[in-house]
Design an enzyme around this catalytic site. Structure first.
Site, PDB file in Angstrom:
ATOM      1  CB  THR A   1      -0.835  -0.109   1.240  1.00 37.76           C
ATOM      2  OG1 THR A   1      -1.707  -1.119   1.399  1.00 37.76           O
ATOM      3  CG2 THR A   1      -1.903   1.106   1.473  1.00 37.76           C
TER       4      THR A   1
ATOM      5  CG  ASP B   1      -7.698  -6.326   2.774  1.00 39.51           C
ATOM      6  OD1 ASP B   1      -6.840  -6.664   3.432  1.00 39.51           O
ATOM      7  OD2 ASP B   1      -7.453  -4.781   2.287  1.00 39.51           O
TER       8      ASP B   1
ATOM      9  CB  SER C   1      -9.264  -0.391   3.838  1.00 41.81           C
ATOM     10  OG  SER C   1      -8.052   0.017   3.540  1.00 41.81           O
ATOM     11  CB  SER C   2      -6.093  -1.374   7.972  1.00 37.59           C
ATOM     12  OG  SER C   2      -6.652  -2.583   8.615  1.00 37.59           O
TER      13      SER C   2
ATOM     14  N   GLY D   1       0.895  -0.561   5.302  1.00 37.63           N
ATOM     15  CA  GLY D   1       1.388  -1.523   6.328  1.00 37.63           C
ATOM     16  C   GLY D   1       0.211  -2.249   6.715  1.00 37.63           C
TER      17      GLY D   1
HETATM   18  N1  GLY Z   1      -5.138  -3.730   1.407  1.00 33.57           N
HETATM   19  C1  GLY Z   1      -4.872  -3.157   2.769  1.00 33.57           C
HETATM   20  C2  GLY Z   1      -5.810  -2.393   3.415  1.00 33.57           C
HETATM   21  O1  GLY Z   1      -6.429  -1.682   2.587  1.00 33.57           O
HETATM   22  O2  GLY Z   1      -5.980  -2.271   4.648  1.00 33.57           O
END
Ligand code: GLY
Length: 566
Positions: A377, A419, A448-449, A469
């Site tokens: 990311t 995810d 997502s994070s 991350g």
């Molecule tokens: N693919 C990592 C996120 O969206 O958190």
């Protein structure tokens, strides 16, 4: 001649002004409310992309124009995570005071279903949600970047995309870090004919990488806009790739991809105001929830890396990640109790069982019942001299996404389907757990994070930040904010010092480098914690507003990015 002069001037400026470890250059304008910068600041994971962002500001563009130019540039020079085949989020503060969240997260294809990664016995089929075409959700990046440009930018597609097109068409000198990263993934690249054609060999730092197919796709987007990607020839290439590789993204999926503008999540921390990303990111809610817990304690009474502070923050993290697993998902499909989760009362209540001397085993923590109804990311921050601020985090999930290049189109596809919670209780690649809130449904966006965030002090912009991350994005952003607000650390220190992370399960504190001295380790062990040293994580790209109109920008020393203020 004029172009050569302009380029020379730019290089001289960069040379003198852009060492991101030094105090920012100060060019007093006199006008524009005594700003001590002329154009603004850009911080991203790659030097060339950052320079392109600054060129666009110098060409007269605003922060949104520059951010879109950086996004397309990262798709060329930072294939690990920069992308056309992924998705992401913009958090924008506009000069007129409006706050905007743009959701261009990938969407599950129409033929996706809850059990699509399970075998006949209900077991998860290894790698199916992470490698190859079935791992891909419908990409949102192109639609998202163009939406932001059309609605909030001032320049044409041609103006913001020309630099990226040039880099793809004529090549760029690859950094040793990129060469290493490509070489480390060679085994996976060789599994796919289309990827093998472009990346199926060893690379050396310093060599020129030309990406003609990618240049072609970028030109289609420049000339035809969203339709140049989601319809016609490029859509054909995506669908053909799906057919070859057992994927399910169809023409209908591509044609129906939509960007959503959402309300930002708002919170406060010790008087600072925060705007951040709402679902389908968990990032904003978790960040505010964590800060609401920490606000009830004086962190600065103890040393930053004291056992007391680490214990306190870890206990907050494990509780917040437990609730993340249960309550967070795409709000268009699941009633996420947003207001409850970001309320200060809820945070106090949820932390009332905190014992300052003892770790709570994660197995003793269940997500609370609420009556309501990933480097892979990349983040970049942009500030202009008009008062616009942009925080963008974008992803193809895993490094190089699903490892499949769309043949003839030159870009990697995401593996964002991972995810989702592909089976309750089975961790995803980041070890995150999930449940019904985040189960797969057609057209749903995976949780997502990503946590693009803007912070204000006394109603004035103070800090713009975000990070890659995976699950550690949230705690990376948290670590950075606490170090600046509670401990008064400089932007560089706050970003570069080692970090720690806990996410409920696995029940361990994940620590970077020499974060813990022997005494602190001993104390934490006595409290009942376990920890594991992990490879460095997070790559913060941030911009900070100092007093008197001075800007400071920094690109995390863990990466090889660049921050420029001019
Ligand atoms: N693919 C990592 C996120 O969206 O958190």
């Amino acid at each position: 001649m004029y172009r050569i002069k302009k380029t020379l001037l730019f290089l001289i400026i960069i040379f003198f002004c852009c060492n991101n470890n030094k105090t920012v250059p100060q060019q007093v304008l006199g006008k524009k409310e005594n700003l001590k910068y002329k154009y603004g600041a850009v911080s991203s994971a790659d030097e060339l992309a950052t320079e392109i962002g600054m060129k666009i500001l110098m060409d007269g563009g605003n922060a949104i124009d520059a951010a879109v130019g950086v996004g397309f540039a990262l798709a060329v020079v930072y294939p690990q995570a920069g992308n056309l085949g992924g998705g992401g989020f913009f958090v924008i503060h506009l000069s007129d005071g409006r706050d905007v969240a743009i959701d261009f997260r990938e969407m599950a294809p129409l033929n996706a279903h809850k059990n699509m990664y399970l075998d006949e016995y209900g077991n998860v089929i290894e790698d199916l949600s992470t490698i190859g075409c079935l791992a891909s959700a419908v990409p949102g990046s192109v639609a998202g970047l163009l939406y932001a440009l059309e609605k909030y930018g001032t320049m044409s597609r041609a103006e913001v995309m020309k630099y990226a097109i040039d880099l793809a068409e004529n090549g760029f000198r690859i950094k040793p870090e990129l060469a290493n990263s490509l070489n480390n993934n060679l085994k996976d690249f060789k599994k796919f004919e289309s990827t093998k054609k472009i990346f199926g060999r060893k690379f050396k730092g310093g060599e020129i990488l030309v990406q003609k197919d990618l240049a072609y796709t970028l030109k289609k987007i420049r000339d035809e806009g969203k339709d140049g990607f989601y319809k016609g020839e490029i859509a054909d290439k995506i669908v053909q790739e799906m057919k070859r590789g057992g994927g399910i993204i169809s023409y209908e999926d591509l044609e129906n991809y939509i960007v959503k503008e959402r309300q930002v999540i708002k919170g406060t921390y010790r008087g600072y105001e925060i705007i951040t990303m709402p679902p389908p990111s968990s990032g904003g809610i978790c960040l505010i929830y964590l800060l609401n817990i920490l606000e009830n304690f004086n962190l600065s009474d103890n040393d930053l890396f004291s056992a007391e502070n680490i214990h306190l923050m870890v206990e907050a993290m494990r509780r917040v990640f437990a609730d993340r697993s249960e309550h967070l998902g795409d709000v268009d499909f699941y009633p996420v109790p947003v207001d409850v989760l970001i309320s200060k009362d809820f945070a106090r209540k949820m932390f009332s069982d905190f014992d300052k001397n003892k770790a709570t085993p994660s197995s003793d923590i269940s997500p609370v019942k609420i009556n309501n109804e990933g480097e892979n990311t990349t983040h970049y921050s942009v500030v202009d001299s008009y008062g616009n601020i942009v925080a963008v985090t974008t992803t193809i999930n895993d490094i190089y996404g699903n490892k499949v290049i769309v043949d003839g189109a030159g870009f990697f596809l995401n593996n964002e389907m991972d995810d989702f919670s592909i089976k309750a209780g089975v961790p995803n690649i980041y070890g995150l757990l999930g449940n019904v809130a985040n189960e797969i449904q057609p057209k749903k966006r995976p949780l997502s994070s990503m946590t693009p965030t803007i912070i204000f002090r006394d109603k004035k912009p103070f800090l713009v930040l975000g990070s890659p991350g995976g699950s550690k994005i949230i705690t990376t952003v948290l670590n950075t904010i606490v170090r600046i607000i509670d401990f008064g650390l400089s932007l560089e220190e706050a970003i570069d010092l080692p970090r720690f992370h806990h996410q409920w399960f696995p029940d361990e504190i994940q620590i970077e480098r020499e974060l813990l001295d022997g005494k602190t380790q001993k104390r934490l062990l006595e409290m009942g914690h376990t920890f594991r040293q992990v490879h460095n994580f997070g790559r913060v790209d941030a911009i900070m507003f100092l007093n008197d109109g001075v800007l400071k920008a920094h690109s995390d020393m863990r990466g090889y990015g660049k921050a420029i203020v001019y």
